[in-house]
Design an enzyme around this catalytic site. Structure first.
Site, PDB file in Angstrom:
ATOM      1  N   GLU A 169       0.861  -1.183   0.000  1.00 22.29           N
ATOM      2  CA  GLU A 169       0.000   0.000   0.000  1.00 22.29           C
ATOM      3  C   GLU A 169       0.899   1.235   0.000  1.00 22.29           C
ATOM      4  O   GLU A 169       1.797   1.375   0.838  1.00 22.29           O
ATOM      5  CB  GLU A 169      -0.911  -0.008   1.240  1.00 22.29           C
ATOM      6  CG  GLU A 169      -1.788   1.220   1.306  1.00 22.29           C
ATOM      7  CD  GLU A 169      -3.202   0.923   1.796  1.00 22.29           C
ATOM      8  OE1 GLU A 169      -3.534  -0.231   2.065  1.00 22.29           O
ATOM      9  OE2 GLU A 169      -3.981   1.895   1.876  1.00 22.29           O
ATOM     10  N   GLU A 293     -11.067   4.389   8.445  1.00 26.14           N
ATOM     11  CA  GLU A 293     -11.183   4.081   7.011  1.00 26.14           C
ATOM     12  C   GLU A 293     -11.741   2.678   6.776  1.00 26.14           C
ATOM     13  O   GLU A 293     -11.237   1.922   5.956  1.00 26.14           O
ATOM     14  CB  GLU A 293      -9.828   4.247   6.322  1.00 26.14           C
ATOM     15  CG  GLU A 293      -9.300   5.666   6.427  1.00 26.14           C
ATOM     16  CD  GLU A 293      -8.003   5.913   5.652  1.00 26.14           C
ATOM     17  OE1 GLU A 293      -7.213   4.973   5.508  1.00 26.14           O
ATOM     18  OE2 GLU A 293      -7.800   7.058   5.218  1.00 26.14           O
ATOM     19  N   ASP A 367      -2.979  14.195   6.984  1.00 27.17           N
ATOM     20  CA  ASP A 367      -2.449  12.936   6.455  1.00 27.17           C
ATOM     21  C   ASP A 367      -1.197  13.132   5.612  1.00 27.17           C
ATOM     22  O   ASP A 367      -1.282  13.101   4.385  1.00 27.17           O
ATOM     23  CB  ASP A 367      -3.539  12.244   5.615  1.00 27.17           C
ATOM     24  CG  ASP A 367      -3.174  10.818   5.283  1.00 27.17           C
ATOM     25  OD1 ASP A 367      -2.184  10.317   5.833  1.00 27.17           O
ATOM     26  OD2 ASP A 367      -3.889  10.206   4.469  1.00 27.17           O
ATOM     27  N   GLU A 395       3.832   9.216  -0.512  1.00 23.40           N
ATOM     28  CA  GLU A 395       2.445   9.121  -0.965  1.00 23.40           C
ATOM     29  C   GLU A 395       1.925  10.451  -1.514  1.00 23.40           C
ATOM     30  O   GLU A 395       1.275  10.479  -2.554  1.00 23.40           O
ATOM     31  CB  GLU A 395       1.559   8.651   0.196  1.00 23.40           C
ATOM     32  CG  GLU A 395       0.083   8.632  -0.132  1.00 23.40           C
ATOM     33  CD  GLU A 395      -0.790   8.162   1.022  1.00 23.40           C
ATOM     34  OE1 GLU A 395      -0.249   7.831   2.084  1.00 23.40           O
ATOM     35  OE2 GLU A 395      -2.021   8.132   0.842  1.00 23.40           O
TER      36      GLU A 395
HETATM   37  O1  GCW Z   1      -2.433   7.989   4.084  1.00 26.09           O
HETATM   38  C1  GCW Z   1      -3.583   7.240   4.110  1.00 26.09           C
HETATM   39  C2  GCW Z   1      -3.430   6.315   2.969  1.00 26.09           C
HETATM   40  C3  GCW Z   1      -3.962   4.936   3.196  1.00 26.09           C
HETATM   41  C4  GCW Z   1      -3.434   4.444   4.520  1.00 26.09           C
HETATM   42  C5  GCW Z   1      -3.959   5.359   5.604  1.00 26.09           C
HETATM   43  C6  GCW Z   1      -3.429   5.011   6.979  1.00 26.09           C
HETATM   44  C7  GCW Z   1      -2.771   2.255   5.239  1.00 26.09           C
HETATM   45  O2  GCW Z   1      -4.002   6.896   1.840  1.00 26.09           O
HETATM   46  O3  GCW Z   1      -3.533   4.141   2.129  1.00 26.09           O
HETATM   47  O4  GCW Z   1      -3.779   3.104   4.776  1.00 26.09           O
HETATM   48  O5  GCW Z   1      -3.558   6.672   5.364  1.00 26.09           O
HETATM   49  O6  GCW Z   1      -2.431   5.588   7.367  1.00 26.09           O
HETATM   50  O7  GCW Z   1      -4.009   4.193   7.644  1.00 26.09           O
END
Ligand code: GCW
Length: 701
Positions: A169, A293, A367, A395
């Site tokens: 991921e 999520e 995030d 990311e």
């Molecule tokens: O940054 C976001 C990402 C997800 C990630 C989530 C998290 C593992 O887009 O892909 O999932 O955070 O940190 O839990």
């Protein structure tokens, strides 16, 4: 003729062998070019003596021997005694512990004509050995090696977001390193190379799997695979942890639910912990993403984060295991402010967690954006050890096409002042446990490693893995000094190359911020994939996954009002910390649109209006990439040709992306500001519709 062909093939082979594919990271150990420094260390290259047969101490011996033989071009003999004769190096496990070295620190000294590396534990020796190697690699004069060092944080940890099917991921460097289908029987040599790279920068803990965890990791079948990896990592001083799926008792144990207050569920975890520790006696513990999520968690049963974390903590406590519970939670609320979610859900539980629970908080409140203020949770949980979660994988920072050196981002957060106990209460002091006397301290980084030959996709992203480890060991190191070490070991020791590359690295993050999210903009990237610009994104499965939720552009201005008349997220900080951001007129520009909705025509401290400043950042940011390209081109011949060419290609791709961002954002925000692109910049030659179509090619969904 045959002889000539042979000669030709030999020549070819030597040329091929010379090209550097980046696999060796910062551990190249090629012959040290600086002959005078090499001579200084050759004076200590007659033998390596050791006095411990512990596997970790043996790793230290072997690494030191391999490294020095390469660097000094000399065979070095090993000697299984604590001999202190002149002319060698002694790896010396102290018989009486030295207090200030703790359990992982080391001391380097030159005594009676030999180099003495001493420590209280085998791990300390390992870090001492790598420290000495680093000094030699960076051509540090032998007279300057003396001194001791101890890590500031106990658990310096990589979080791998690897899945059972081999994908990662948010991984941009190939597939997972873990070959689940071949384990436990077949041990890929890369596992060991991964461990030594980590150990060389002080990383001592690894979570193997994605926080969006498959329950499968809790099966005996998988635990045996995990054990095989743990066995490879152990001689490098690395402990293994697993992410767990909170619903595992229901999924695997066929229980009716996973309610943490249900005795059968608690018993299932108690048994599971016993089983795990039976297989992997020094297993580290669990990392948990719960009720976030879509992942399962205690709230599914009306229970709290504390109920969930404490149940798992109780199960692993008899084995000295710990539970790292993530605070990355947010609920879909169009009227709310995601900024406040983690604070509101976790702050009330401060003091309610068992002593072996750590709450892991992302550096910023949203995030992993290119720039975020520090999370207001830091400083707000004096009774709960808080772990830092940084993201090393890029990311939101351009994947592996963009050169972005992350140490400045990490430092910015660590150095920020929470004022929790008055001025000087930095986030770093919260994390290392010194501010609130936490019994456990953790710094985690979401890994950027993968099966790409050079591990990280972008060669320059190796520096981010390196910098994370170095800062987890010592957050007081400067980003420039870390960059210098890394460049000297990985790219070049030529003085002009060193300065040029260091300058590129040091400004690269600011450049990225300027052409993507200047002045405090955030979360306006492509939906789902998180790549490329998509500021026009209005609808999504959740309001807080759109872009308009964050930038709030309208005919009046731009930015999210988080002050008293807005969401009042600023009120979550200590008043002295909030003060720096609360007034639009003196809010530092990097944070302006994080906290204020600013009129387009408002004059900023630069003398330009918001609109003009925004355009200036997008244009100069994109052009800064072109400048970096030129500077890099000038380094040709100063480093390995293959590496140089690879980075050049990626910089060209980065420039193309920078132009997308620039054009997409100025054209889109112009539909609100209705103001012209200021001189001396020329308006984009493509239309907003054209750039939308272009960017959509990448937004697969
Ligand atoms: O940054 C976001 C990402 C997800 C990630 C989530 C998290 C593992 O887009 O892909 O999932 O955070 O940190 O839990």
């Amino acid at each position: 003729m045959r002889y000539k062909i042979c000669l030709f093939l030999l020549l070819l082979a030597s040329m091929v062998a010379k090209a550097d594919d980046g696999y060796r990271l910062w551990l190249k150990y090629d012959l040290l070019k600086n002959t005078s420094v090499r001579a200084q260390y050759l004076a200590y290259a007659q033998y390596i003596a050791y006095n411990s047969s512990d596997p970790v101490a043996q790793t230290a011996v072997r690494e030191l021997q391999t490294g020095l033989q390469g660097l000094l071009g000399k065979t070095i003999r090993l000697q299984n005694t604590g001999s202190a004769a002149p002319g060698g190096i002694a790896l010396n496990l102290n018989s009486t512990p030295i207090a200030n070295l703790g359990t992982e620190g080391y001391n380097l000294a030159i005594q009676n004509g030999h180099i003495n590396i001493s420590a209280n534990t085998p791990s300390g020796l390992l870090y001492g050995a790598f420290a000495l190697l680093r000094k030699v690699q960076t051509a540090t004069p032998a007279t300057q090696i003396q001194g001791s060092s101890t890590p500031k944080v106990q658990l310096r940890m990589l979080n791998n977001w690897d899945n059972t099917n081999g994908t990662i991921e948010r991984g941009y460097a190939g597939a997972s390193l873990w070959k689940w289908y071949e384990l436990p029987e077949n041990i890929d040599p890369r596992y060991r190379d991964y461990a030594r790279a980590n150990a060389s920068i002080g990383i001592n803990a690894v979570v193997l799997n994605n926080v969006n965890a498959s329950a499968r990791f809790m099966t005996r079948e998988y635990l045996l695979k995990v054990k095989a990896l743990a066995d490879v990592f152990k001689p490098y001083g690395i402990k293994v942890f697993l992410s767990v799926n909170f619903a595992a008792p229901r999924i695997l144990g066929k229980l009716k639910n996973s309610d943490p207050l249900e005795p059968a569920v608690r018993q299932w975890w108690v048994e599971k912990a016993k089983e795990i520790y039976g297989i992997i006696p020094d297993f580290g513990g669990f990392l948990v993403k719960a009720n976030s999520e879509g992942e399962p968690g205690p709230q599914d049963f009306g229970r709290t984060h504390a109920d969930g974390a404490n149940m798992l903590a109780e199960a692993v406590a008899p084995f000295k295991g710990i539970v790292i519970w993530r605070a990355f939670v947010y609920k879909a609320d169009p009227k709310g402010d995601r900024f406040k979610a983690a604070y509101e859900e976790f702050k009330p539980f401060d003091g309610n967690f068992l002593p072996n629970v750590v709450v892991q908080v992302k550096n910023g409140p949203i995030d992993f954006q290119p720039r975020e203020p520090f999370s207001p949770l830091f400083g707000a949980m004096p009774k709960t050890p808080l772990a830092m979660e940084f993201q090393i994988t890029q990311e939101y920072l351009g994947f592996s096409t963009n050169l972005v050196y992350l140490a400045p981002l990490f430092k910015e957060c660590l150095d920020a002042d929470t004022y929790a106990k008055g001025p000087g209460s930095s986030v770093a002091k919260v994390i290392d446990g010194s501010l609130h006397q936490y019994p456990i301290s953790v710094m985690a980084g979401v890994a950027n490693t993968g099966s790409d030959r050079n591990w990280c996709g972008h060669l320059m992203s190796q520096a981010n893995w390196y910098a994370f480890g170095r800062l987890a060991w010592d957050h007081q190191l400067s980003s420039a000094s870390i960059a210098e070490e890394w460049i000297k070991m990985s790219l070049s020791q030529d003085a002009t190359a060193l300065t040029t590359i260091r300058n590129i690295m040091e400004r690269s993050r600011e450049v990225y911020v300027d052409f993507t999210t200047p002045l405090g903009l955030h979360h306006i990237m492509g939906q789902g994939i998180h790549y490329g610009p998509e500021p026009w994104l209005e609808r999504s499965a959740r309001p807080d996954w759109t872009s308009i939720y964050y930038h709030r552009a309208d005919s009046i201005g731009l930015g999210f009002d988080r002050g008293v008349n807005g969401s009042n997220a600023l009120g979550l900080y200590h008043p002295d910390a909030a003060k720096a951001w609360s007034q639009v007129d003196n809010c530092p520009l990097p944070y302006l649109l994080w906290y204020h909705h600013v009129p387009w025509a408002k004059k900023l401290s630069t003398g330009r209006s918001l609109w003009d400043e925004l355009c200036t950042r997008y244009y100069t940011g994109a052009e800064a990439v072109a400048t970096i390209q030129k500077e890099w081109a000038g380094l040709k011949g100063k480093m390995d040709a293959e590496i140089h060419a690879d980075v050049s290609g990626r910089l060209a791709a980065q420039y193309r992306e920078a132009l997308w961002w620039r054009d997409a954002c100025v054209l889109y925000f112009q539909t609100y500001s209705q103001m012209p692109i200021p001189a001396p910049f020329t308006p984009p030659t493509r239309t907003l519709e054209e750039i939308k179509l272009l960017v959509q090619i990448y937004q697969y969904r």
